[in-house]
Design a protein around this motif. Structure first.
Motif, mmCIF file in Angstrom:
data_model
loop_
_atom_site.group_PDB
_atom_site.id
_atom_site.type_symbol
_atom_site.label_atom_id
_atom_site.label_comp_id
_atom_site.label_asym_id
_atom_site.label_seq_id
_atom_site.Cartn_x
_atom_site.Cartn_y
_atom_site.Cartn_z
ATOM 1 N N LEU A 65 0.831 -1.209 0.000
ATOM 2 C CA LEU A 65 0.000 0.000 0.000
ATOM 3 C C LEU A 65 0.864 1.258 0.000
ATOM 4 O O LEU A 65 0.567 2.226 -0.709
ATOM 5 N N ALA A 66 1.926 1.250 0.793
ATOM 6 C CA ALA A 66 2.825 2.409 0.818
ATOM 7 C C ALA A 66 3.471 2.621 -0.549
ATOM 8 O O ALA A 66 3.599 3.750 -1.032
ATOM 9 N N ARG A 67 3.854 1.520 -1.197
ATOM 10 C CA ARG A 67 4.481 1.613 -2.522
ATOM 11 C C ARG A 67 3.482 2.079 -3.572
ATOM 12 O O ARG A 67 3.801 2.896 -4.442
ATOM 13 N N THR A 68 2.252 1.567 -3.487
ATOM 14 C CA THR A 68 1.234 1.878 -4.495
ATOM 15 C C THR A 68 0.762 3.317 -4.416
ATOM 16 O O THR A 68 0.538 3.967 -5.444
ATOM 17 N N THR A 69 0.606 3.817 -3.211
ATOM 18 C CA THR A 69 0.012 5.143 -3.029
ATOM 19 C C THR A 69 1.036 6.236 -2.746
ATOM 20 O O THR A 69 0.728 7.420 -2.860
ATOM 21 N N GLY A 70 2.239 5.837 -2.323
ATOM 22 C CA GLY A 70 3.223 6.829 -1.923
ATOM 23 C C GLY A 70 2.983 7.361 -0.527
ATOM 24 O O GLY A 70 3.685 8.279 -0.075
ATOM 25 N N ALA A 71 2.015 6.783 0.186
ATOM 26 C CA ALA A 71 1.727 7.220 1.551
ATOM 27 C C ALA A 71 2.819 6.720 2.490
ATOM 28 O O ALA A 71 3.302 5.596 2.344
ATOM 29 N N PRO A 72 3.242 7.532 3.462
ATOM 30 C CA PRO A 72 4.222 7.064 4.443
ATOM 31 C C PRO A 72 3.660 5.857 5.205
ATOM 32 O O PRO A 72 2.498 5.865 5.608
ATOM 33 N N TRP A 73 4.474 4.835 5.399
ATOM 34 C CA TRP A 73 3.967 3.631 6.049
ATOM 35 C C TRP A 73 3.494 3.917 7.468
ATOM 36 O O TRP A 73 2.578 3.271 7.975
ATOM 37 N N ARG A 74 4.093 4.933 8.101
ATOM 38 C CA ARG A 74 3.668 5.262 9.471
ATOM 39 C C ARG A 74 2.221 5.751 9.505
ATOM 40 O O ARG A 74 1.520 5.570 10.500
ATOM 41 N N SER A 75 1.763 6.357 8.411
ATOM 42 C CA SER A 75 0.381 6.838 8.374
ATOM 43 C C SER A 75 -0.609 5.684 8.315
ATOM 44 O O SER A 75 -1.807 5.879 8.576
ATOM 45 N N LEU A 76 -0.138 4.484 7.975
ATOM 46 C CA LEU A 76 -1.006 3.310 7.960
ATOM 47 C C LEU A 76 -1.096 2.665 9.333
ATOM 48 O O LEU A 76 -1.920 1.775 9.550
ATOM 49 N N ILE A 77 -0.261 3.113 10.250
ATOM 50 C CA ILE A 77 -0.265 2.593 11.620
ATOM 51 C C ILE A 77 -1.073 3.500 12.539
ATOM 52 O O ILE A 77 -1.840 3.036 13.382
ATOM 53 N N SER A 78 -0.908 4.792 12.367
ATOM 54 C CA SER A 78 -1.684 5.772 13.143
ATOM 55 C C SER A 78 -1.649 7.102 12.407
ATOM 56 O O SER A 78 -0.640 7.460 11.796
ATOM 57 N N TRP A 79 -2.798 7.820 12.477
ATOM 58 C CA TRP A 79 -2.896 9.099 11.770
ATOM 59 C C TRP A 79 -4.052 9.916 12.336
ATOM 60 O O TRP A 79 -5.116 9.352 12.569
ATOM 61 N N PRO A 80 -3.852 11.215 12.615
ATOM 62 C CA PRO A 80 -2.687 12.051 12.315
ATOM 63 C C PRO A 80 -1.622 12.030 13.407
ATOM 64 O O PRO A 80 -0.562 12.611 13.243
ATOM 65 N N ARG A 81 -1.899 11.360 14.514
ATOM 66 C CA ARG A 81 -0.945 11.319 15.618
ATOM 67 C C ARG A 81 0.100 10.235 15.374
ATOM 68 O O ARG A 81 -0.009 9.430 14.457
ATOM 69 N N ALA A 82 1.133 10.212 16.253
ATOM 70 C CA ALA A 82 2.162 9.183 16.179
ATOM 71 C C ALA A 82 1.713 7.933 16.936
ATOM 72 O O ALA A 82 0.804 7.992 17.784
ATOM 73 N N ALA A 203 -10.095 1.020 15.300
ATOM 74 C CA ALA A 203 -9.035 1.758 14.612
ATOM 75 C C ALA A 203 -9.501 3.159 14.225
ATOM 76 O O ALA A 203 -8.777 4.141 14.403
ATOM 77 N N VAL A 204 -10.718 3.250 13.705
ATOM 78 C CA VAL A 204 -11.246 4.547 13.261
ATOM 79 C C VAL A 204 -11.469 5.471 14.461
ATOM 80 O O VAL A 204 -11.126 6.659 14.427
ATOM 81 N N LEU A 205 -12.050 4.945 15.518
ATOM 82 C CA LEU A 205 -12.339 5.756 16.696
ATOM 83 C C LEU A 205 -11.078 6.284 17.371
ATOM 84 O O LEU A 205 -11.076 7.386 17.923
ATOM 85 N N SER A 206 -10.008 5.486 17.320
ATOM 86 C CA SER A 206 -8.790 5.860 18.036
ATOM 87 C C SER A 206 -7.727 6.475 17.137
ATOM 88 O O SER A 206 -6.709 6.954 17.629
ATOM 89 N N GLY A 207 -7.930 6.440 15.820
ATOM 90 C CA GLY A 207 -6.957 7.027 14.915
ATOM 91 C C GLY A 207 -5.667 6.234 14.801
ATOM 92 O O GLY A 207 -4.607 6.788 14.522
ATOM 93 N N GLY A 208 -5.741 4.925 15.025
ATOM 94 C CA GLY A 208 -4.551 4.088 14.938
ATOM 95 C C GLY A 208 -4.912 2.641 15.182
ATOM 96 O O GLY A 208 -6.056 2.308 15.469
ATOM 97 N N ILE A 209 -3.906 1.774 15.082
ATOM 98 C CA ILE A 209 -4.196 0.355 15.255
ATOM 99 C C ILE A 209 -3.797 -0.171 16.639
ATOM 100 O O ILE A 209 -3.825 -1.376 16.867
ATOM 101 N N GLU A 210 -3.453 0.743 17.569
ATOM 102 C CA GLU A 210 -3.096 0.265 18.915
ATOM 103 C C GLU A 210 -4.249 -0.509 19.556
ATOM 104 O O GLU A 210 -4.045 -1.605 20.109
ATOM 105 N N ALA A 211 -5.460 0.050 19.495
ATOM 106 C CA ALA A 211 -6.603 -0.603 20.141
ATOM 107 C C ALA A 211 -6.952 -1.938 19.487
ATOM 108 O O ALA A 211 -7.097 -2.950 20.183
ATOM 109 N N PRO A 212 -7.107 -2.007 18.142
ATOM 110 C CA PRO A 212 -7.402 -3.305 17.547
ATOM 111 C C PRO A 212 -6.284 -4.323 17.725
ATOM 112 O O PRO A 212 -6.553 -5.510 17.925
ATOM 113 N N VAL A 213 -5.028 -3.898 17.668
ATOM 114 C CA VAL A 213 -3.930 -4.836 17.897
ATOM 115 C C VAL A 213 -3.980 -5.354 19.328
ATOM 116 O O VAL A 213 -3.830 -6.562 19.579
ATOM 117 N N ALA A 214 -4.211 -4.454 20.281
ATOM 118 C CA ALA A 214 -4.294 -4.874 21.682
ATOM 119 C C ALA A 214 -5.413 -5.886 21.889
ATOM 120 O O ALA A 214 -5.230 -6.911 22.558
#
Length: 275
Positions: A65-82, A203-214
Protein backbone atom coordinates in the motif's frame (compact mmCIF):
# COMPACT_ATOMS: atom_id res chain seq x y z
CA UNK A 1 -6.55 4.87 -6.34
CA UNK A 2 -7.61 3.24 -9.57
CA UNK A 3 -10.46 0.80 -9.26
CA UNK A 4 -8.24 -2.28 -9.60
CA UNK A 5 -5.54 -1.27 -7.13
CA UNK A 6 -7.57 -1.71 -3.93
CA UNK A 7 -8.56 -5.19 -5.10
CA UNK A 8 -4.89 -6.09 -5.63
CA UNK A 9 -4.01 -4.75 -2.18
CA UNK A 10 -6.71 -6.89 -0.59
CA UNK A 11 -6.20 -10.09 -2.59
CA UNK A 12 -2.41 -10.35 -3.03
CA UNK A 13 -1.39 -10.37 0.68
CA UNK A 14 -4.20 -12.84 1.38
CA UNK A 15 -3.00 -15.19 -1.36
CA UNK A 16 0.58 -14.89 -0.12
CA UNK A 17 -0.59 -15.78 3.37
CA UNK A 18 -2.48 -18.87 2.16
CA UNK A 19 0.34 -20.10 -0.08
CA UNK A 20 2.99 -19.51 2.58
CA UNK A 21 0.88 -21.26 5.19
CA UNK A 22 0.31 -24.32 2.98
CA UNK A 23 4.03 -24.54 2.17
CA UNK A 24 4.96 -24.28 5.84
CA UNK A 25 2.31 -26.87 6.72
CA UNK A 26 3.94 -29.28 4.27
CA UNK A 27 7.33 -28.60 5.83
CA UNK A 28 5.85 -29.26 9.26
CA UNK A 29 4.38 -32.54 8.00
CA UNK A 30 7.86 -33.62 6.92
CA UNK A 31 9.38 -32.69 10.28
CA UNK A 32 6.58 -34.28 12.31
CA UNK A 33 6.16 -37.28 10.05
CA UNK A 34 2.46 -36.62 9.50
CA UNK A 35 0.59 -37.86 6.45
CA UNK A 36 -2.01 -35.08 6.37
CA UNK A 37 -0.45 -31.60 6.42
CA UNK A 38 -3.87 -29.94 6.34
CA UNK A 39 -5.32 -31.83 9.32
CA UNK A 40 -7.52 -29.58 11.46
CA UNK A 41 -5.39 -29.75 14.61
CA UNK A 42 -2.77 -27.26 15.74
CA UNK A 43 0.52 -28.74 16.84
CA UNK A 44 3.21 -26.35 18.10
CA UNK A 45 4.93 -26.27 14.71
CA UNK A 46 1.67 -25.77 12.80
CA UNK A 47 0.75 -22.91 15.11
CA UNK A 48 4.18 -21.41 14.45
CA UNK A 49 3.58 -21.80 10.69
CA UNK A 50 0.24 -19.99 10.95
CA UNK A 51 1.71 -17.15 12.99
CA UNK A 52 4.73 -16.65 10.74
CA UNK A 53 2.69 -16.67 7.52
CA UNK A 54 0.24 -14.07 8.82
CA UNK A 55 2.91 -11.81 10.32
CA UNK A 56 4.89 -11.78 7.06
CA UNK A 57 1.77 -11.13 4.99
CA UNK A 58 0.81 -8.20 7.19
CA UNK A 59 4.16 -6.53 6.59
CA UNK A 60 3.84 -7.23 2.87
CA UNK A 61 0.38 -5.61 2.80
CA UNK A 62 1.68 -2.40 4.37
CA UNK A 63 4.66 -2.30 2.02
CA UNK A 64 2.39 -2.76 -1.02
CA UNK A 65 0.00 0.00 0.00
CA UNK A 66 2.83 2.41 0.82
CA UNK A 67 4.48 1.61 -2.52
CA UNK A 68 1.23 1.88 -4.50
CA UNK A 69 0.01 5.14 -3.03
CA UNK A 70 3.22 6.83 -1.92
CA UNK A 71 1.73 7.22 1.55
CA UNK A 72 4.22 7.06 4.44
CA UNK A 73 3.97 3.63 6.05
CA UNK A 74 3.67 5.26 9.47
CA UNK A 75 0.38 6.84 8.37
CA UNK A 76 -1.01 3.31 7.96
CA UNK A 77 -0.26 2.59 11.62
CA UNK A 78 -1.68 5.77 13.14
CA UNK A 79 -2.90 9.10 11.77
CA UNK A 80 -2.69 12.05 12.32
CA UNK A 81 -0.95 11.32 15.62
CA UNK A 82 2.16 9.18 16.18
CA UNK A 83 2.03 5.57 17.33
CA UNK A 84 1.56 5.53 21.11
CA UNK A 85 2.94 2.61 23.13
CA UNK A 86 1.18 3.77 26.31
CA UNK A 87 -2.13 3.78 24.46
CA UNK A 88 -1.40 0.24 23.28
CA UNK A 89 -0.69 -0.95 26.82
CA UNK A 90 -3.83 0.70 28.24
CA UNK A 91 -5.98 -0.96 25.61
CA UNK A 92 -4.18 -4.27 26.15
CA UNK A 93 -5.11 -4.28 29.84
CA UNK A 94 -8.73 -3.42 29.02
CA UNK A 95 -8.90 -6.11 26.34
CA UNK A 96 -7.31 -8.79 28.52
CA UNK A 97 -9.85 -8.19 31.28
CA UNK A 98 -12.79 -8.27 28.86
CA UNK A 99 -11.60 -11.38 27.00
CA UNK A 100 -10.83 -13.22 30.24
CA UNK A 101 -14.32 -12.41 31.50
CA UNK A 102 -15.83 -13.64 28.22
CA UNK A 103 -13.90 -16.92 28.38
CA UNK A 104 -15.05 -17.38 31.97
CA UNK A 105 -18.68 -16.90 31.00
CA UNK A 106 -18.35 -19.38 28.11
CA UNK A 107 -16.77 -21.90 30.49
CA UNK A 108 -19.82 -21.59 32.75
CA UNK A 109 -22.63 -21.62 30.20
CA UNK A 110 -21.16 -23.84 27.47
CA UNK A 111 -18.04 -25.63 28.73
CA UNK A 112 -17.87 -28.07 25.81
CA UNK A 113 -18.63 -25.71 22.94
CA UNK A 114 -15.08 -24.45 22.15
CA UNK A 115 -13.82 -28.02 21.74
CA UNK A 116 -12.42 -28.31 25.23
CA UNK A 117 -11.97 -31.89 26.43
CA UNK A 118 -10.05 -31.99 29.72
CA UNK A 119 -7.29 -30.12 31.49
CA UNK A 120 -3.88 -31.58 30.76
CA UNK A 121 -0.26 -30.50 30.55
CA UNK A 122 2.34 -32.33 28.49
CA UNK A 123 5.40 -31.46 26.45
CA UNK A 124 3.05 -30.59 23.58
CA UNK A 125 1.13 -28.24 25.87
CA UNK A 126 4.27 -26.46 27.04
CA UNK A 127 5.46 -26.06 23.44
CA UNK A 128 2.05 -24.70 22.39
CA UNK A 129 2.11 -22.18 25.23
CA UNK A 130 5.64 -21.06 24.33
CA UNK A 131 4.77 -20.58 20.64
CA UNK A 132 1.59 -18.75 21.62
CA UNK A 133 3.27 -16.29 23.96
CA UNK A 134 6.26 -15.65 21.70
CA UNK A 135 4.65 -15.45 18.25
CA UNK A 136 0.88 -14.98 18.49
CA UNK A 137 1.22 -11.23 19.19
CA UNK A 138 3.04 -10.91 15.85
CA UNK A 139 0.28 -12.92 14.15
CA UNK A 140 -2.43 -10.72 15.65
CA UNK A 141 -0.57 -7.56 14.62
CA UNK A 142 -0.12 -9.00 11.12
CA UNK A 143 -3.87 -9.52 10.70
CA UNK A 144 -4.54 -5.98 11.85
CA UNK A 145 -2.03 -4.63 9.35
CA UNK A 146 -3.60 -6.66 6.54
CA UNK A 147 -7.23 -5.88 7.24
CA UNK A 148 -7.39 -2.65 9.24
CA UNK A 149 -4.32 -0.75 8.00
CA UNK A 150 -4.62 -1.87 4.36
CA UNK A 151 -7.89 -3.59 3.37
CA UNK A 152 -10.12 -1.06 5.14
CA UNK A 153 -8.71 2.15 3.58
CA UNK A 154 -8.12 0.41 0.24
CA UNK A 155 -11.78 -0.62 -0.04
CA UNK A 156 -12.93 2.76 1.28
CA UNK A 157 -11.05 4.50 -1.56
CA UNK A 158 -13.68 3.17 -3.99
CA UNK A 159 -16.12 5.76 -2.54
CA UNK A 160 -15.56 9.52 -2.33
CA UNK A 161 -18.07 10.52 0.36
CA UNK A 162 -16.57 9.99 3.81
CA UNK A 163 -19.34 8.14 5.65
CA UNK A 164 -20.26 5.78 2.79
CA UNK A 165 -16.54 5.16 2.30
CA UNK A 166 -16.22 4.21 5.97
CA UNK A 167 -19.13 1.78 5.68
CA UNK A 168 -17.68 0.18 2.53
CA UNK A 169 -14.25 -0.12 4.15
CA UNK A 170 -15.64 -1.72 7.30
CA UNK A 171 -17.88 -4.15 5.42
CA UNK A 172 -15.30 -5.24 2.83
CA UNK A 173 -12.47 -5.63 5.35
CA UNK A 174 -14.80 -7.48 7.73
CA UNK A 175 -15.94 -9.89 5.02
CA UNK A 176 -12.35 -10.43 3.85
CA UNK A 177 -11.27 -11.13 7.41
CA UNK A 178 -14.05 -13.70 7.79
CA UNK A 179 -13.26 -15.30 4.43
CA UNK A 180 -9.63 -16.08 5.28
CA UNK A 181 -10.77 -17.96 8.38
CA UNK A 182 -12.41 -20.48 6.09
CA UNK A 183 -15.55 -21.33 8.03
CA UNK A 184 -18.96 -22.08 6.50
CA UNK A 185 -20.62 -22.34 9.89
CA UNK A 186 -23.08 -19.42 10.19
CA UNK A 187 -22.28 -18.78 13.85
CA UNK A 188 -18.53 -18.70 13.30
CA UNK A 189 -18.71 -16.79 10.00
CA UNK A 190 -20.92 -14.14 11.56
CA UNK A 191 -18.59 -13.90 14.53
CA UNK A 192 -15.54 -13.39 12.30
CA UNK A 193 -17.33 -10.63 10.39
CA UNK A 194 -18.20 -9.00 13.72
CA UNK A 195 -14.57 -9.14 14.84
CA UNK A 196 -13.49 -7.51 11.58
CA UNK A 197 -16.04 -4.70 11.84
CA UNK A 198 -15.42 -4.18 15.57
CA UNK A 199 -11.65 -3.89 15.25
CA UNK A 200 -12.15 -1.62 12.25
CA UNK A 201 -14.28 0.67 14.39
CA UNK A 202 -11.64 0.60 17.13
CA UNK A 203 -9.04 1.76 14.61
CA UNK A 204 -11.25 4.55 13.26
CA UNK A 205 -12.34 5.76 16.70
CA UNK A 206 -8.79 5.86 18.04
CA UNK A 207 -6.96 7.03 14.91
CA UNK A 208 -4.55 4.09 14.94
CA UNK A 209 -4.20 0.36 15.26
CA UNK A 210 -3.10 0.27 18.92
CA UNK A 211 -6.60 -0.60 20.14
CA UNK A 212 -7.40 -3.30 17.55
CA UNK A 213 -3.93 -4.84 17.90
CA UNK A 214 -4.29 -4.87 21.68
CA UNK A 215 -7.69 -6.53 21.46
CA UNK A 216 -6.55 -9.04 18.84
CA UNK A 217 -3.45 -9.96 20.86
CA UNK A 218 -5.43 -10.42 24.08
CA UNK A 219 -8.13 -12.41 22.30
CA UNK A 220 -5.81 -14.76 20.41
CA UNK A 221 -3.27 -15.30 23.18
CA UNK A 222 -5.80 -15.96 25.94
CA UNK A 223 -8.05 -18.19 23.82
CA UNK A 224 -5.11 -20.22 22.52
CA UNK A 225 -3.65 -20.62 26.02
CA UNK A 226 -6.98 -21.88 27.37
CA UNK A 227 -7.52 -24.14 24.35
CA UNK A 228 -4.05 -25.64 24.78
CA UNK A 229 -4.59 -26.27 28.50
CA UNK A 230 -7.99 -27.85 27.83
CA UNK A 231 -6.78 -30.17 25.03
CA UNK A 232 -5.88 -32.95 27.50
CA UNK A 233 -2.19 -32.62 26.73
CA UNK A 234 -2.59 -32.96 22.96
CA UNK A 235 -2.74 -30.72 19.91
CA UNK A 236 -5.42 -28.06 19.81
CA UNK A 237 -8.48 -29.05 17.73
CA UNK A 238 -9.41 -26.50 15.08
CA UNK A 239 -12.92 -27.25 13.86
CA UNK A 240 -14.56 -24.59 11.69
CA UNK A 241 -16.90 -26.90 9.79
CA UNK A 242 -20.65 -26.43 9.62
CA UNK A 243 -22.09 -27.14 13.06
CA UNK A 244 -18.90 -26.29 14.92
CA UNK A 245 -20.27 -22.99 16.19
CA UNK A 246 -23.18 -22.33 18.52
CA UNK A 247 -24.85 -19.53 20.44
CA UNK A 248 -21.94 -19.33 22.88
CA UNK A 249 -20.17 -17.08 20.36
CA UNK A 250 -22.68 -14.40 21.36
CA UNK A 251 -20.75 -14.07 24.62
CA UNK A 252 -17.55 -13.33 22.73
CA UNK A 253 -19.49 -11.05 20.38
CA UNK A 254 -20.55 -9.05 23.44
CA UNK A 255 -16.88 -8.79 24.42
CA UNK A 256 -16.11 -7.24 21.02
CA UNK A 257 -18.94 -4.73 21.39
CA UNK A 258 -17.82 -3.85 24.91
CA UNK A 259 -14.29 -3.18 23.69
CA UNK A 260 -15.57 -0.84 20.97
CA UNK A 261 -17.53 1.11 23.59
CA UNK A 262 -14.51 1.18 25.90
CA UNK A 263 -12.25 2.51 23.13
CA UNK A 264 -14.82 5.19 22.31
CA UNK A 265 -15.01 6.18 26.00
CA UNK A 266 -11.23 6.33 26.40
CA UNK A 267 -10.85 8.47 23.30
CA UNK A 268 -13.55 10.91 24.43
CA UNK A 269 -11.93 11.20 27.84
CA UNK A 270 -8.50 11.79 26.25
CA UNK A 271 -9.97 14.46 23.96
CA UNK A 272 -11.54 16.28 26.92
CA UNK A 273 -8.22 16.14 28.76
CA UNK A 274 -6.44 17.73 25.80
CA UNK A 275 -9.05 20.50 25.60
Amino acid sequence: MSGWKPLVLIVVPTLVMVVLQVLLYRLVAVVEGGDDPLATTLTPLKLLAVNVSIAVSGLLAVALLARTTGAPWRSLISWPRAFDVRRLLHHLVDAALLVAAGIGVVALVAPGSPGWTAFGVSGTTVALLAVTVLTTPAQAAGEELMFRSVALPAAASWVRAVRPALVVGLVVSGLAFAAVHGSLDPWLSGYYVLIGVSTGLMAVLSGGIEAPVAFHVANNVLLTVVNALMADGGAVPLDRSVGAGDASVLVLAAVNAAMVVLVWWRERRAARARD
